[in-house]
Scaffold this motif. Structure first.
Motif: not given
Length: 438
Positions: A151-155
């Protein structure tokens, strides 16, 4: 019953904001179906449920169990005294949402931009994914047979819209080509084959060389939030249908924790691939739920006769999001059935069996809402507007069990960001709990 009462039923709801707060946390932790089932399983573990493997023998001991297969989860609670012919009470839902998913050869680009090749999953309103900051999530399959979530929760990605200066007709007719116009950008430079998976592997803490397969998808990194002057609305991604998965998980855990033992077996069935027709080994069209119910019967020493008796007494509530009346497009709705947010869960009816509800199902749903003390509403589509469908008719036909379609009224269904009443998640969960325990 008056015509007005036939559409909207009132009661005094006991709104619990902590449930919606927990839903927000669940949505944040569940950007993909794989994360959604992992988060639901963690909540069930805290409630005393234990995971079982499909390849292992199952025992007849009472208590809570669950299994995970990909993006699907089936959980059930066997009460003391359950017999082989004890019927089931099932809450059905789905874990997937329409979005953009990464292709097998992901690295692409043009004119000095690095881009990611994506495929459109489900019924996506394409314009809702424009100009949003997007992260990536899903799972990686490794060479040694392991599967890891990422899970990559960055823009990280963005699908940029064409400037109005270059398309003066955009406000009259926006036309998006699915192949050419939905490809996200994620940097500058020449196409660098393998760079996306290398980046994702590093984020997952595994070696790039060990990654042999992936199921990756984009998600909006803007968090869910309460909305409106009185914060009476909830704006969030994936309400369709993680709101129902969360409500069903909470309801099942609450029933398992109660002192009273039900005279049936409560079940949560959270399927994947509903948005694309449910035809998969983890979808409602597949044999997963039927196999679990059969094995539960046989683990208690049951026969085919016991199985038939158990299913004959089984009822399923298929819980999925539905449409609230839209103030800007009210002509699209059925004039006598106009559900509103915070009016309680909706009973979904379609005489052409796009929904599975019939008169006896209506009685079951009404009884659950009455027991829970929550209001409920009826939803019927405008005759001029085609009706969608759910896992309800599929489950009814696949297993031959009584099935009722219900859900929560919302706006912007299938958008990257949807809108519902902030009260309704709790009201739905209360109704589902009453159904599972009654």
């Amino acid at each position: 019953m008056t015509p007005a009462a036939a559409s909207t039923h009132t009661a005094t709801p006991a709104f619990d904001r902590s449930h919606t707060d927990d839903l927000i946390a669940y949505l944040q932790s569940s950007p993909s179906p794989f994360h959604a089932v992992a988060e639901a399983a963690a909540r069930l573990e805290k409630a005393g449920f234990r995971q079982v493997e499909e390849t292992a023998a199952w025992d007849a001991a009472p208590g809570g169990r669950y299994l995970i297969r990909g993006g699907a989860l089936i959980a059930w609670y066997v009460p003391e005294g359950a017999t082989p012919a004890t019927p089931f009470r099932i809450v059905g839902a789905h874990t997937d949402s329409p979005n953009l998913r990464v292709k097998p050869v992901p690295d692409t680009g043009a004119d000095g931009w690095r881009q990611v090749a994506v495929e459109i999953y489900g019924g996506v309103p394409l314009n809702t994914w424009l100009d949003r900051d997007l992260g990536l999530s899903g799972r990686l399959a490794l060479r040694d047979g392991r599967v890891v979530l990422v899970r990559i929760d960055e823009a990280l990605l963005r699908v940029p819209q064409l400037a109005v200066h270059l398309d003066r007709s955009v406000n009259e007719a926006l036309t998006l080509d699915r192949q050419r116009h939905l490809t996200p950008v994620w940097g500058l430079g020449e196409v660098d084959e393998g760079s996306l998976i290398a980046y994702v592997a590093a984020a997952a803490g595994v070696a790039e060389a060990d990654v042999v397969g992936w199921d990756l998808m984009v998600h909006d990194v803007q968090p869910p939030s309460y909305l409106g002057r009185d914060r009476e609305l909830l704006a969030a991604p994936r309400l369709d249908n993680l709101l129902s998965v969360h409500a069903g998980t909470a309801a099942l855990a609450a029933v398992a924790a109660a002192d009273a033992e039900p005279d049936h077996i409560p079940v949560l069935a959270a399927f994947d691939h509903e948005e694309t027709g449910s035809e998969s080994d983890t979808g409602a069209q597949g044999p997963l739920l039927g196999n679990v119910l059969d094995r539960s019967v046989f683990a208690r020493g049951g026969t085919q006769e016991d199985r038939a008796r158990a299913l004959a007494g089984t009822i399923c509530l298929s819980s999925d999001m539905g449409h609230a009346v839209h103030p800007n497009y009210s002509e699209r709705h059925e004039p006598g059935h106009r559900p509103l947010p915070n009016g309680g869960p909706i009973l979904k009816v379609n005489v052409n069996n796009r929904y599975a509800t019939n008169a006896t199902g209506r009685a079951v749903f009404a009884a659950a809402c009455e027991k829970a003390g929550v209001p409920w509403q009826s939803f019927v589509s405008n005759n001029s507007v085609p009706c969608g469908t759910t896992i309800g008719p599929i489950t009814a036909a696949r297993l031959g069990i009584a099935t009722v379609d219900c859900g929560v009224a919302a706006l912007s269904m299938h958008s990257a960001r949807e809108l519902c009443g902030a009260d309704d998640p709790f009201l739905l969960a209360a109704a589902l709990k009453a159904f599972l325990e009654s």
